[in-house]
Design a protein around this motif. Structure first.
Motif, PDB file in Angstrom:
ATOM      1  N   THR A  66      41.098  77.064  31.864  1.00  0.00           N
ATOM      2  CA  THR A  66      41.620  77.142  30.530  1.00  0.00           C
ATOM      3  C   THR A  66      42.967  76.497  30.693  1.00  0.00           C
ATOM      4  OG1 THR A  66      40.594  79.393  30.017  1.00  0.00           O
ATOM      5  CG2 THR A  66      42.619  78.687  28.865  1.00  0.00           C
ATOM      6  N   ALA A  67      43.561  76.720  31.707  1.00  0.00           N
ATOM      7  CA  ALA A  67      44.983  75.995  31.908  1.00  0.00           C
ATOM      8  C   ALA A  67      44.755  74.521  31.998  1.00  0.00           C
ATOM      9  CB  ALA A  67      45.604  76.587  33.260  1.00  0.00           C
ATOM     10  N   ALA A  68      43.813  74.130  32.588  1.00  0.00           N
ATOM     11  CA  ALA A  68      43.516  72.540  32.884  1.00  0.00           C
ATOM     12  C   ALA A  68      43.269  71.833  31.558  1.00  0.00           C
ATOM     13  CB  ALA A  68      42.259  72.484  33.799  1.00  0.00           C
ATOM     14  N   LEU A  69      42.596  72.708  30.723  1.00  0.00           N
ATOM     15  CA  LEU A  69      42.282  72.138  29.314  1.00  0.00           C
ATOM     16  C   LEU A  69      43.294  72.583  28.227  1.00  0.00           C
ATOM     17  CD1 LEU A  69      38.546  72.909  29.357  1.00  0.00           C
ATOM     18  CD2 LEU A  69      39.664  70.349  29.321  1.00  0.00           C
ATOM     19  N   ALA A  70      44.575  73.044  28.403  1.00  0.00           N
ATOM     20  CA  ALA A  70      45.681  73.813  27.597  1.00  0.00           C
ATOM     21  C   ALA A  70      45.925  72.856  26.600  1.00  0.00           C
ATOM     22  CB  ALA A  70      46.612  74.547  28.195  1.00  0.00           C
ATOM     23  N   ALA A  71      46.031  71.483  27.216  1.00  0.00           N
ATOM     24  CA  ALA A  71      46.697  70.352  26.150  1.00  0.00           C
ATOM     25  C   ALA A  71      45.661  69.300  25.924  1.00  0.00           C
ATOM     26  CB  ALA A  71      48.149  70.037  26.916  1.00  0.00           C
ATOM     27  N   ALA A  72      44.411  69.385  26.402  1.00  0.00           N
ATOM     28  CA  ALA A  72      43.614  68.433  26.192  1.00  0.00           C
ATOM     29  C   ALA A  72      43.358  67.756  24.989  1.00  0.00           C
ATOM     30  CB  ALA A  72      42.074  69.193  26.699  1.00  0.00           C
ATOM     31  N   THR A  73      43.095  66.483  25.247  1.00  0.00           N
ATOM     32  CA  THR A  73      42.733  65.648  23.931  1.00  0.00           C
ATOM     33  C   THR A  73      41.654  64.607  24.340  1.00  0.00           C
ATOM     34  OG1 THR A  73      44.532  63.851  24.333  1.00  0.00           O
ATOM     35  CG2 THR A  73      44.736  65.879  22.677  1.00  0.00           C
ATOM     36  N   GLY A  74      40.679  64.341  23.448  1.00  0.00           N
ATOM     37  CA  GLY A  74      39.765  63.557  23.815  1.00  0.00           C
ATOM     38  C   GLY A  74      38.540  64.080  23.911  1.00  0.00           C
ATOM     39  N   HIS A  75      37.849  64.275  25.046  1.00  0.00           N
ATOM     40  CA  HIS A  75      36.429  64.949  25.210  1.00  0.00           C
ATOM     41  C   HIS A  75      36.185  65.686  26.424  1.00  0.00           C
ATOM     42  CE1 HIS A  75      31.969  64.580  24.644  1.00  0.00           C
ATOM     43  NE2 HIS A  75      32.025  64.457  25.955  1.00  0.00           N
ATOM     44  N   LEU A  76      35.397  66.812  26.169  1.00  0.00           N
ATOM     45  CA  LEU A  76      34.995  67.465  27.408  1.00  0.00           C
ATOM     46  C   LEU A  76      33.503  67.264  27.720  1.00  0.00           C
ATOM     47  CD1 LEU A  76      35.422  69.712  29.655  1.00  0.00           C
ATOM     48  CD2 LEU A  76      34.807  71.493  27.898  1.00  0.00           C
ATOM     49  N   HIS A  77      33.369  66.924  29.031  1.00  0.00           N
ATOM     50  CA  HIS A  77      31.984  66.846  29.492  1.00  0.00           C
ATOM     51  C   HIS A  77      31.484  67.796  30.599  1.00  0.00           C
ATOM     52  CE1 HIS A  77      28.232  65.245  30.695  1.00  0.00           C
ATOM     53  NE2 HIS A  77      28.524  65.333  32.005  1.00  0.00           N
ATOM     54  N   LEU A  78      30.794  68.854  30.346  1.00  0.00           N
ATOM     55  CA  LEU A  78      30.666  70.090  31.024  1.00  0.00           C
ATOM     56  C   LEU A  78      29.213  69.784  31.758  1.00  0.00           C
ATOM     57  CD1 LEU A  78      31.096  72.917  32.098  1.00  0.00           C
ATOM     58  CD2 LEU A  78      30.125  73.775  30.040  1.00  0.00           C
ATOM     59  N   SER A  79      29.150  69.658  33.214  1.00  0.00           N
ATOM     60  CA  SER A  79      28.084  70.063  33.726  1.00  0.00           C
ATOM     61  C   SER A  79      27.737  71.563  33.661  1.00  0.00           C
ATOM     62  CB  SER A  79      28.311  69.566  35.357  1.00  0.00           C
ATOM     63  OG  SER A  79      27.236  70.166  36.230  1.00  0.00           O
ATOM     64  N   ALA A  80      26.323  71.642  33.589  1.00  0.00           N
ATOM     65  CA  ALA A  80      25.959  72.994  33.315  1.00  0.00           C
ATOM     66  C   ALA A  80      25.726  73.849  34.355  1.00  0.00           C
ATOM     67  CB  ALA A  80      24.493  72.925  32.646  1.00  0.00           C
ATOM     68  N   TYR A  81      26.142  73.152  36.010  1.00  0.00           N
ATOM     69  CA  TYR A  81      25.971  74.125  36.933  1.00  0.00           C
ATOM     70  C   TYR A  81      26.719  75.121  36.955  1.00  0.00           C
ATOM     71  CZ  TYR A  81      22.748  70.857  39.718  1.00  0.00           C
ATOM     72  OH  TYR A  81      21.896  70.098  40.076  1.00  0.00           O
ATOM     73  N   PRO A  82      28.252  75.209  36.536  1.00  0.00           N
ATOM     74  CA  PRO A  82      28.957  76.253  36.368  1.00  0.00           C
ATOM     75  C   PRO A  82      28.312  77.399  35.477  1.00  0.00           C
ATOM     76  CG  PRO A  82      30.267  74.408  35.952  1.00  0.00           C
ATOM     77  CD  PRO A  82      29.009  74.091  36.260  1.00  0.00           C
ATOM     78  N   LEU A  83      27.786  77.070  34.255  1.00  0.00           N
ATOM     79  CA  LEU A  83      27.006  77.939  33.554  1.00  0.00           C
ATOM     80  C   LEU A  83      25.953  78.577  34.042  1.00  0.00           C
ATOM     81  CD1 LEU A  83      27.004  76.256  30.202  1.00  0.00           C
ATOM     82  CD2 LEU A  83      28.490  78.044  30.611  1.00  0.00           C
ATOM     83  N   LEU A  84      25.338  77.935  34.906  1.00  0.00           N
ATOM     84  CA  LEU A  84      23.926  78.417  35.529  1.00  0.00           C
ATOM     85  C   LEU A  84      24.093  79.266  36.777  1.00  0.00           C
ATOM     86  CD1 LEU A  84      21.699  75.021  35.273  1.00  0.00           C
ATOM     87  CD2 LEU A  84      21.752  76.922  33.865  1.00  0.00           C
ATOM     88  N   HIS A  85      24.948  79.769  37.171  1.00  0.00           N
ATOM     89  CA  HIS A  85      25.470  80.578  38.258  1.00  0.00           C
ATOM     90  C   HIS A  85      26.203  81.731  37.896  1.00  0.00           C
ATOM     91  CE1 HIS A  85      22.990  78.405  41.123  1.00  0.00           C
ATOM     92  NE2 HIS A  85      23.476  77.122  40.516  1.00  0.00           N
ATOM     93  N   ALA A  86      26.134  82.840  38.308  1.00  0.00           N
ATOM     94  CA  ALA A  86      26.600  83.961  37.705  1.00  0.00           C
ATOM     95  C   ALA A  86      28.200  84.064  38.048  1.00  0.00           C
ATOM     96  CB  ALA A  86      26.058  85.287  38.166  1.00  0.00           C
TER      97      ALA A  86
END
Length: 292
Positions: free
Chosen positions: A118-138
């Motif tokens: 959340t802190a890393a994206l607090a001032a984000a502009t442009g685009h986020l690309h999320l690898s699903a690996y973080p989502l796929l593990h509890a």
């Protein structure tokens, strides 16, 4: 700026010649290098000259310091969480000309913190690309969901790479598609599309997936790729190229596609840009572009 959230690990690349001789010796060339789907995509983006920030986690160990230093030297901005007491993840990649198998210890990646994301994206502009690996593990799922939520608050576009068929199957297609619902772009390879969309042609699968997200891409390796979105379906064929090592080809494809699409390219042009960078990736050993 493209922000990439995902894994940063050490790859132990085992390039074997012929079949692995179970219970005996198999000749191979073995080398150690940086890996992780998110980190690889970030490295390929940087190699094209695009500004990119990687959001990931490593242990407070030499491997973690080496991995961050490699990416920094390659031009990637690193918003990397260093976790005391954790070990940087590692993957043994068994690779030959046709396919690769990964044996994975995600290590510190499983402890990527949602507050850090959340802190890393607090001032984000442009685009986020999320690898699903973080989502796929509890362990890392709260961080993956935090990335999606932060992007929504910032009003930036989002793409998700479906990552890997086996953990997708474990999580379940319906649950995963609910997590990524209404994101701007979902990238799948053939195996991942089978899990998420069921059987059918790549175009049929992409159209089904586009009922959940705004645009969907189904990759077919040397057979090309297809894009489905609100304005239609775009299949793109590619010229087959000799394959030295398929490791990282999908990550390079994502980088080429995103650089083009985020710069205003059409779906067809974005697919061709992805295929061109993917072809470069399979022409060399390892998951990353050559060091600068």
């Amino acid at each position: 700026m493209i922000y990439v959230a995902g894994d940063l690990v050490t790859d132990v690349l085992v390039e074997h010649d012929g079949d692995i001789r179970i219970g005996s010796d198999t000749d191979a060339a073995i080398r150690v290098a940086g890996g992780g789907q998110g980190a690889n995509t970030a490295a390929w983006l940087a190699s094209t000259g695009h500004e990119v920030t990687l959001i990931a986690a490593v242990g407070d160990d030499q491997a973690g310091r080496d991995r961050v230093a490699e990416l920094t030297a390659a031009g990637v901005h690193c918003a990397v969480q260093v976790l005391p007491g954790a070990t940087t993840g590692s993957v043994v990649v068994l690779t030959g000309p046709g396919e690769r198998t990964m044996i994975t210890d995600r290590g510190a990646s499983l402890r990527l913190g949602p507050d850090h994301v959340t802190a890393a994206l607090a001032a984000a502009t442009g685009h986020l690309h999320l690898s699903a690996y973080p989502l796929l593990h509890a362990g890392s799922r709260p961080a993956g969901l935090a990335a999606l939520a932060a992007a929504a608050r910032r009003g930036i576009s989002v793409s998700v790479d479906a990552a890997s068929a086996a953990p997708l199957r474990t999580v379940g297609a319906g649950i995963f598609l609910d997590w990524v619902r209404d994101t701007d772009l979902l990238l799948c390879n053939a195996d991942e599309a089978d899990v998420l969309a069921g059987p059918g042609s790549p175009a049929e699968q992409a159209v089904r997936l586009a009922e959940h997200v705004r645009n969907a891409v189904v990759k077919r390796g040397s057979a090309g790729a297809v894009w489905a979105g609100p304005d239609g379906v775009w299949p793109v064929a590619v010229e087959p190229v000799p394959v030295t090592d398929p490791t990282g080809a999908g990550d390079a494809f994502a980088a080429g596609l995103l650089r083009a699409w985020c710069s205003g390219a059409t779906p067809e042009a974005a697919l061709r840009a992805g295929a061109a960078l993917g072809a470069l990736a399979v022409s060399r050993v390892g998951a990353r572009p050559a060091p600068p």
